[in-house]
Design a protein around this motif. Structure first.
Motif, PDB file in Angstrom:
ATOM      1  N   LYS A  31      12.544  24.713 -12.111  1.00 31.55           N
ATOM      2  CA  LYS A  31      11.353  24.183 -11.433  1.00 31.55           C
ATOM      3  C   LYS A  31      11.169  22.706 -11.740  1.00 31.55           C
ATOM      4  CE  LYS A  31       7.395  24.458  -9.170  1.00 31.55           C
ATOM      5  NZ  LYS A  31       7.105  23.082  -8.850  1.00 31.55           N
ATOM      6  N   ALA A  32      11.419  22.280 -12.956  1.00 30.66           N
ATOM      7  CA  ALA A  32      11.304  20.857 -13.304  1.00 30.66           C
ATOM      8  C   ALA A  32      12.311  20.024 -12.513  1.00 30.66           C
ATOM      9  CB  ALA A  32      11.501  20.649 -14.799  1.00 30.66           C
ATOM     10  N   THR A  33      13.501  20.564 -12.324  1.00 25.18           N
ATOM     11  CA  THR A  33      14.515  19.860 -11.540  1.00 25.18           C
ATOM     12  C   THR A  33      14.085  19.747 -10.080  1.00 25.18           C
ATOM     13  OG1 THR A  33      16.246  20.658 -13.027  1.00 25.18           O
ATOM     14  CG2 THR A  33      16.948  19.868 -10.861  1.00 25.18           C
ATOM     15  N   VAL A  34      13.573  20.849  -9.531  1.00 25.68           N
ATOM     16  CA  VAL A  34      13.085  20.834  -8.149  1.00 25.68           C
ATOM     17  C   VAL A  34      11.962  19.812  -8.002  1.00 25.68           C
ATOM     18  CG1 VAL A  34      11.976  22.199  -6.336  1.00 25.68           C
ATOM     19  CG2 VAL A  34      13.808  23.215  -7.713  1.00 25.68           C
ATOM     20  N   ASP A  35      11.039  19.791  -8.951  1.00 26.16           N
ATOM     21  CA  ASP A  35       9.942  18.822  -8.905  1.00 26.16           C
ATOM     22  C   ASP A  35      10.464  17.388  -8.947  1.00 26.16           C
ATOM     23  OD1 ASP A  35       8.101  20.905  -8.825  1.00 26.16           O
ATOM     24  OD2 ASP A  35       7.569  20.743 -10.956  1.00 26.16           O
ATOM     25  N   HIS A  38      11.987  16.628  -5.543  1.00 23.15           N
ATOM     26  CA  HIS A  38      10.892  16.416  -4.590  1.00 23.15           C
ATOM     27  C   HIS A  38      10.240  15.056  -4.801  1.00 23.15           C
ATOM     28  CE1 HIS A  38      10.213  20.998  -3.775  1.00 23.15           C
ATOM     29  NE2 HIS A  38      11.189  20.490  -3.038  1.00 23.15           N
ATOM     30  N   GLY A  39      10.117  14.635  -6.054  1.00 22.34           N
ATOM     31  CA  GLY A  39       9.540  13.329  -6.360  1.00 22.34           C
ATOM     32  C   GLY A  39      10.354  12.174  -5.800  1.00 22.34           C
ATOM     33  N   TRP A  75       9.504  28.484  -7.097  1.00 23.31           N
ATOM     34  CA  TRP A  75      10.249  27.297  -7.531  1.00 23.31           C
ATOM     35  C   TRP A  75      10.184  26.180  -6.489  1.00 23.31           C
ATOM     36  CZ3 TRP A  75      15.007  30.780  -8.805  1.00 23.31           C
ATOM     37  CH2 TRP A  75      14.812  31.405 -10.050  1.00 23.31           C
ATOM     38  N   GLN A  76       9.613  26.458  -5.328  1.00 17.24           N
ATOM     39  CA  GLN A  76       9.478  25.523  -4.211  1.00 17.24           C
ATOM     40  C   GLN A  76      10.830  25.116  -3.623  1.00 17.24           C
ATOM     41  OE1 GLN A  76       6.730  22.517  -5.757  1.00 17.24           O
ATOM     42  NE2 GLN A  76       5.073  23.673  -4.787  1.00 17.24           N
TER      43      GLN A  76
END
Length: 110
Positions: A31-35, A38-39, A75-76
């Motif tokens: 999830k941190a990687t996905v965020d 996305h950033g 996880w988006q």
């Protein structure tokens, strides 16, 4: 899009039957990687398999479609590729399974 193609999970599900992202690939968590992606203004995609395992022998979606789709949404994940490495080979079953996962993924709203 940044797409992870194959083997993003450990070879076994957890005690609840959920996918477990490989901590060697995702030291800060998936999830941190996905965020992070996305950033950067990009989408994030994952790969899976409609059968019991993916092409690398890690867990597939078969009989876990609902819980896997929910995890992908949590996880988006923006894009999802489904393979057929360890799945039934007849055309009718393939179409039924692909459509089942499509419908379940669409219900998540992602």
């Amino acid at each position: 899009y940044v797409n992870m193609d194959a083997s993003s999970d450990l070879s076994d599900r957890d005690e609840r039957g959920l996918l477990v992202p490989d901590p060697a690939l995702w030291p800060s968590g998936l999830k941190a990687t996905v965020d992070f992606v996305h950033g950067l203004g990009l989408g994030f995609g994952l790969y899976g398999d409609r059968g019991s395992q993916d092409c690398a022998g890690n867990p597939g979606n078969l009989d876990h479609e609902e819980s896997d789709a929910k995890q992908y949404a949590d996880w988006q994940i923006d894009w999802y590729k489904t393979d057929s490495c360890h799945a039934a080979s007849d055309r009718a079953t393939a179409f039924t399974e692909y459509m089942r996962m499509r419908d379940i993924m669409n219900k998540t709203g992602r």
